[in-house]
Design an enzyme around this catalytic site. Structure first.
Site, PDB file in Angstrom:
ATOM      1  N   THR A  49       0.732  -1.126  -0.112  1.00 48.36           N
ATOM      2  CA  THR A  49      -0.068  -0.072   0.103  1.00 48.36           C
ATOM      3  C   THR A  49       0.860   1.104  -0.127  1.00 48.36           C
ATOM      4  O   THR A  49       0.333   2.459  -0.579  1.00 48.36           O
ATOM      5  CB  THR A  49      -0.859   0.023   1.123  1.00 48.36           C
ATOM      6  OG1 THR A  49      -1.909  -1.292   1.114  1.00 48.36           O
ATOM      7  CG2 THR A  49      -1.718   1.283   1.430  1.00 48.36           C
ATOM      8  N   TYR A 137       5.349 -11.890   5.007  1.00 47.12           N
ATOM      9  CA  TYR A 137       4.233 -11.304   4.596  1.00 47.12           C
ATOM     10  C   TYR A 137       3.905 -12.117   3.364  1.00 47.12           C
ATOM     11  O   TYR A 137       4.500 -12.338   2.254  1.00 47.12           O
ATOM     12  CB  TYR A 137       4.765  -9.738   4.334  1.00 47.12           C
ATOM     13  CG  TYR A 137       3.780  -8.859   3.417  1.00 47.12           C
ATOM     14  CD1 TYR A 137       2.513  -9.520   3.307  1.00 47.12           C
ATOM     15  CD2 TYR A 137       3.994  -7.691   2.878  1.00 47.12           C
ATOM     16  CE1 TYR A 137       1.525  -8.630   2.418  1.00 47.12           C
ATOM     17  CE2 TYR A 137       3.306  -6.884   2.295  1.00 47.12           C
ATOM     18  CZ  TYR A 137       1.776  -7.423   2.070  1.00 47.12           C
ATOM     19  OH  TYR A 137       0.933  -6.590   1.325  1.00 47.12           O
ATOM     20  N   LYS A 165       1.923 -12.083   8.258  1.00 45.81           N
ATOM     21  CA  LYS A 165       0.842 -11.109   7.817  1.00 45.81           C
ATOM     22  C   LYS A 165       0.451 -12.052   6.742  1.00 45.81           C
ATOM     23  O   LYS A 165       1.141 -12.160   5.772  1.00 45.81           O
ATOM     24  CB  LYS A 165       1.105  -9.798   7.202  1.00 45.81           C
ATOM     25  CG  LYS A 165      -0.122  -9.181   6.728  1.00 45.81           C
ATOM     26  CD  LYS A 165       0.422  -7.663   5.839  1.00 45.81           C
ATOM     27  CE  LYS A 165      -0.688  -7.335   5.015  1.00 45.81           C
ATOM     28  NZ  LYS A 165      -0.300  -6.242   4.247  1.00 45.81           N
ATOM     29  N   VAL A 208      -3.035  -5.998   9.466  1.00 43.57           N
ATOM     30  CA  VAL A 208      -2.444  -4.894   8.948  1.00 43.57           C
ATOM     31  C   VAL A 208      -3.427  -4.709   7.589  1.00 43.57           C
ATOM     32  O   VAL A 208      -3.555  -5.594   6.843  1.00 43.57           O
ATOM     33  CB  VAL A 208      -1.119  -5.482   8.226  1.00 43.57           C
ATOM     34  CG1 VAL A 208      -0.513  -4.283   7.486  1.00 43.57           C
ATOM     35  CG2 VAL A 208      -0.110  -5.706   9.358  1.00 43.57           C
TER      36      VAL A 208
END
Length: 299
Positions: A49, A137, A165, A208
């Protein structure tokens, strides 16, 4: 950073940039204060992001410097240290450590297709290169590489790999990651905004969530109500968040988050090209969703 701090709502901050695609310090500092006022439990910079892939090393370093300085220890600062090669991930991890980050988050390599053994050695090498905690991630939609529960469970045995995540959107995989790492000093957090409640219900520790850039109080409400035992309240908050997350389809990733912030008066600048702002028609739809959430005034 103690593993107990890996919890709650951690927004992956957008990176405000100017016309030359350099970070705008005042806007980043303002965004940090906005999400902290919303009650978040950490901030994460240089994630997907945050358009890490569109920032040169100097801008990545500047983002970390600004964020650590602005946060001033109020919450942990997670820094994305993601790249295709192990060498570059180690370089970014050392930069984050030198600048005072609390932890790094490392996306699976993109473009290439490493084996399970290669993925394990990739993360093992990064973890051994630093004294920082490392958050795995997993985002297969973006990278084409999926972290299996087998690899995650094995990596969880490395002392400073503290969690993952999971942005796969596959609750079977998320649940297996949680089941397979029970009893270890390791935590699973949601990477899909639509699955925060579900991940918490399975035993995850937080999220997240990109929507926490825009609606931090609402995302925090999901977590806090769940932790207080108000499951119906948490589920209702999750449902209220859904239209905002679904609105991400109104533009190319990750511009909708920036456009939403601009609409509510938290300047977030432009997307990094080739991504462009949403069309006027889609901005009108987005504005209506923000108005329904009480985040933007009717115009």
């Amino acid at each position: 950073m103690d593993i107990q701090q890996l919890r709650g709502v951690i927004p992956p901050l957008v990176t405000p940039v100017d016309g030359q695609e350099n970070v705008v310090e005042t806007q980043l500092r303002n965004l940090i204060e906005y999400v902290l006022a919303g009650g978040v439990h950490g901030v994460f910079v240089l994630g997907s992001t945050g358009e890490f892939y569109g920032l040169d090393f100097d801008n990545q370093q500047r983002v970390v410097e600004i964020t650590v300085d602005q946060v001033r220890g109020r919450v942990p600062v997670y820094v994305g240290a993601s790249a295709i090669t192990t060498r570059e991930c180690v370089k970014l991890t050392r930069m984050a450590e030198n600048l005072g980050a609390a932890a790094v988050s490392v996306l699976t390599p993109m473009f290439i297709q490493p084996t399970k053994a290669e993925l394990y050695r990739h993360y093992e090498t990064i973890a051994k290169s630093t004294g920082l905690p490392v958050l795995l991630y997993n985002n297969p939609d973006k990278t084409g590489v999926n972290l299996s529960a087998d690899v995650v469970a094995k990596l969880a045995d490395i002392d400073n790999i503290i969690g993952v995540k999971d942005s796969s959107g596959d609750m079977t995989l998320t649940a297996e990651m949680i089941r397979r790492t029970q009893g270890k000093a390791f935590r699973v957090i949601a990477g899909r905004d639509m699955l925060i409640f579900a991940t918490l219900a399975y035993g995850g520790y937080g999220t997240v969530a990109a929507t926490a850039n825009v609606a931090p109080k609402l995302v925090v409400e999901i977590y806090e109500k769940f932790m207080a035992g108000d499951l119906e309240g948490a589920r209702a908050a999750q449902f209220r968040l859904a239209p905002l997350r679904l609105a991400f389809s109104l533009g190319s990733f990750p511009v909708v988050t920036k456009d939403a912030l601009n609409l509510i008066g938290v300047p977030a600048g432009d997307p990094i090209r080739p991504v462009e702002h949403c069309s006027e028609a889609n901005l009108t739809q987005l504005r209506k969703i923000l108005e329904q959430l009480g985040l933007a005034r009717s115009v």
